[in-house]
Design an enzyme around this catalytic site. Sequence first.
Site, short mmCIF file in Angstrom:
data_model
loop_
_atom_site.label_atom_id
_atom_site.label_comp_id
_atom_site.label_asym_id
_atom_site.label_seq_id
_atom_site.Cartn_x
_atom_site.Cartn_y
_atom_site.Cartn_z
N ILE A 116 -1.49 8.30 4.50
CA ILE A 116 -2.69 7.55 4.90
C ILE A 116 -2.38 6.69 6.12
O ILE A 116 -1.36 6.00 6.16
CB ILE A 116 -3.20 6.71 3.71
CG1 ILE A 116 -3.68 7.67 2.61
CG2 ILE A 116 -4.30 5.76 4.15
CD1 ILE A 116 -4.18 7.02 1.36
N LYS A 132 4.57 11.48 -9.96
CA LYS A 132 3.15 11.80 -9.71
C LYS A 132 2.72 13.04 -10.49
O LYS A 132 1.60 13.09 -11.01
CB LYS A 132 2.89 11.99 -8.21
CG LYS A 132 2.98 10.71 -7.39
CD LYS A 132 1.91 9.69 -7.78
CE LYS A 132 2.01 8.40 -6.99
NZ LYS A 132 1.08 7.36 -7.46
N ASP A 156 -1.62 -8.02 -8.38
CA ASP A 156 -0.36 -7.55 -7.77
C ASP A 156 0.74 -8.52 -8.18
O ASP A 156 0.47 -9.51 -8.86
CB ASP A 156 -0.51 -7.45 -6.24
CG ASP A 156 0.43 -6.42 -5.63
OD1 ASP A 156 1.65 -6.51 -5.87
OD2 ASP A 156 -0.05 -5.52 -4.91
N GLY A 191 -1.29 -3.82 -1.40
CA GLY A 191 -0.62 -2.75 -0.68
C GLY A 191 -1.43 -2.16 0.47
O GLY A 191 -2.53 -2.62 0.79
N GLY A 216 -2.16 -3.33 -7.72
CA GLY A 216 -1.46 -2.98 -6.48
C GLY A 216 -2.37 -3.30 -5.29
O GLY A 216 -2.33 -2.63 -4.26
N TYR A 235 9.70 10.15 -6.85
CA TYR A 235 8.29 9.75 -6.67
C TYR A 235 7.36 10.93 -6.99
O TYR A 235 6.39 10.78 -7.74
CB TYR A 235 8.12 9.30 -5.21
CG TYR A 235 6.71 9.08 -4.74
CD1 TYR A 235 5.93 8.04 -5.24
CD2 TYR A 235 6.15 9.90 -3.74
CE1 TYR A 235 4.64 7.82 -4.77
CE2 TYR A 235 4.88 9.67 -3.26
CZ TYR A 235 4.12 8.64 -3.79
OH TYR A 235 2.85 8.43 -3.32
N ASP A 261 2.54 -8.30 -13.28
CA ASP A 261 3.56 -7.25 -13.27
C ASP A 261 3.05 -6.19 -14.24
O ASP A 261 3.07 -6.38 -15.46
CB ASP A 261 4.91 -7.81 -13.71
CG ASP A 261 5.98 -6.71 -13.73
OD1 ASP A 261 5.62 -5.52 -13.59
OD2 ASP A 261 7.15 -7.03 -13.92
P1 NAD Z 1 2.05 0.16 -1.25
O1 NAD Z 1 3.51 0.28 -1.51
O2 NAD Z 1 1.59 -0.28 0.08
O3 NAD Z 1 1.37 -0.78 -2.33
C1 NAD Z 1 1.72 -0.73 -3.69
C2 NAD Z 1 1.44 -2.10 -4.28
O4 NAD Z 1 1.80 -2.06 -5.67
C3 NAD Z 1 2.28 -3.21 -3.62
O5 NAD Z 1 1.45 -4.25 -3.18
C4 NAD Z 1 3.22 -3.66 -4.73
O6 NAD Z 1 3.52 -5.04 -4.72
C5 NAD Z 1 2.41 -3.29 -5.98
N1 NAD Z 1 3.26 -3.13 -7.16
C6 NAD Z 1 4.45 -2.49 -7.26
N2 NAD Z 1 4.94 -2.63 -8.50
C7 NAD Z 1 4.04 -3.35 -9.19
C8 NAD Z 1 3.98 -3.83 -10.52
N3 NAD Z 1 4.97 -3.61 -11.39
N4 NAD Z 1 2.91 -4.52 -10.92
C9 NAD Z 1 1.89 -4.79 -10.05
N5 NAD Z 1 1.89 -4.38 -8.76
C10 NAD Z 1 2.96 -3.67 -8.35
O7 NAD Z 1 1.41 1.58 -1.63
P2 NAD Z 1 0.07 2.21 -1.06
O8 NAD Z 1 0.42 2.98 0.15
O9 NAD Z 1 -1.02 1.20 -1.00
O10 NAD Z 1 -0.21 3.29 -2.19
C11 NAD Z 1 -1.05 3.02 -3.30
C12 NAD Z 1 -1.01 4.21 -4.23
O11 NAD Z 1 -1.44 5.37 -3.53
C13 NAD Z 1 0.38 4.52 -4.77
O12 NAD Z 1 0.28 4.92 -6.10
C14 NAD Z 1 0.84 5.67 -3.91
O13 NAD Z 1 1.71 6.49 -4.60
C15 NAD Z 1 -0.47 6.37 -3.61
N6 NAD Z 1 -0.39 7.15 -2.37
C16 NAD Z 1 -0.29 6.50 -1.17
C17 NAD Z 1 -0.23 7.24 0.00
C18 NAD Z 1 -0.12 6.59 1.36
O14 NAD Z 1 0.06 7.30 2.36
N7 NAD Z 1 -0.24 5.25 1.44
C19 NAD Z 1 -0.26 8.64 -0.06
C20 NAD Z 1 -0.30 9.26 -1.30
C21 NAD Z 1 -0.41 8.49 -2.45
C1 AKB Z 2 4.78 8.73 1.03
O1 AKB Z 2 5.10 9.11 2.16
O2 AKB Z 2 5.56 8.51 0.09
C2 AKB Z 2 3.30 8.54 0.77
C3 AKB Z 2 2.74 9.78 0.15
C4 AKB Z 2 2.32 10.90 1.01
O3 AKB Z 2 2.65 9.85 -1.05
N1 AKB Z 2 2.65 8.20 1.99
#
Ligand code: NAD
Ligand code: AKB
Length: 317
Positions: free
Chosen positions: A170, A144, A36, A13, A10, A140, A51
């Site tokens: 974040i 988790k 990714d 992302g 990922g 979601y 994938d």
């Molecule tokens: P994002 O959606 O920006 O990035 C996720 C990435 O995963 C994307 O680039 C997507 O293409 C890739 N992906 C999806 N399905 C896939 C697959 N089958 N195989 C390979 N890659 C795949 O998410 P993010 O904000 O960077 O979050 C990363 C992690 O952190 C996630 O698990 C999310 O739940 C967790 N998280 C994020 C936040 C936040 O605020 N960003 C908060 C809490 C938890």
């Molecule tokens: C969302 O809003 O889904 C994420 C998270 C807090 O897990 N940024």
Amino acid sequence: MKSERILIIGSNGQIGSVLAEFLRGIYSESNVIGADLSKPENVKGPFEILDATDRQAVFGVFKKYKISQVYHLAAILSAKGEQQPLITWQVNMQTYFNVLEASREYGVKKVFYPSSIAVFGAGIHGEAKQSSYLDPGTVYGISKVAGENWSNYYFRKYGIDIRSLRYPGIIGYQSMPGGGTTDYAVDIYHKAVKGEHFECFLKPDTTLPMIYIADALDASVRLMEAPADRITIRTGYNLAGMSFSPDEVIRSIRKLIPGFEVTYLPDFRQEIAASWPQTVDDSQARKDWGWRPSYNLEKMTKEMILELRKKYDLVEN
Ligand code: NAD
Ligand code: AKB
């Protein structure tokens, strides 16, 4: 430079793209492997199109690079997840099972699993404690909670050293978020800096836990580098940076951009946000591995605006 072979699944992302840069600074470019669904332009260091729902493909990448640490970031987030609940469950769980099994097969030393404040539900009024009851209202969040429990299971049954943080929303200037409920808090800075009007999908007084990306990265690597005997939580550590509402972040932006205009049009994400806690008690993380955030709302706002002005070439001379 430290010697590890680190896989980020990922890596395109919001977090992955910034984490990859951060880890390359610690472990060198060639030791951080991005993966990714598609290959971005100008990617630095090794990269695999992957994938992660494909078990064989995941095993192949672990074997090819002799992976020693994994950050498993691939997931569908809260808002997108509510549009396609069963696909979200399938992607979020299958990708993680493949990572857990490949880690077992290839003797991976450490796994990072990003959990979320979405594990909490409407049963929490105000502050989420480390041991608060988990009653998520989104698919979601359900995925988790399940992921946290599987992490704990693989640690106890197979001894895999899995570590996890319940990230708040974040916020960073480097990358855009990918379908969450806290996304407004990134978008709002872009609109403010570009001098555009912002329409907010949450109500003005909806307070949520948030964290600046620099703190989130620091916490993640600090947790991964902590001695194993300091880790007392094998589900997911509560993590806090700051908490604010749309009204509060707008007021902090207007100190630097006074004319910033905002209107409100709450949508389905309001209900998700209303089911999440307003603040998080992260005292266990502080006690176990010395976590302390460095950014509050005012400090983050200054840095976001400064960096986004540079990004959009709007720096005043
Ligand atoms: P994002 O959606 O920006 O990035 C996720 C990435 O995963 C994307 O680039 C997507 O293409 C890739 N992906 C999806 N399905 C896939 C697959 N089958 N195989 C390979 N890659 C795949 O998410 P993010 O904000 O960077 O979050 C990363 C992690 O952190 C996630 O698990 C999310 O739940 C967790 N998280 C994020 C936040 C936040 O605020 N960003 C908060 C809490 C938890
Ligand atoms: C969302 O809003 O889904 C994420 C998270 C807090 O897990 N940024």
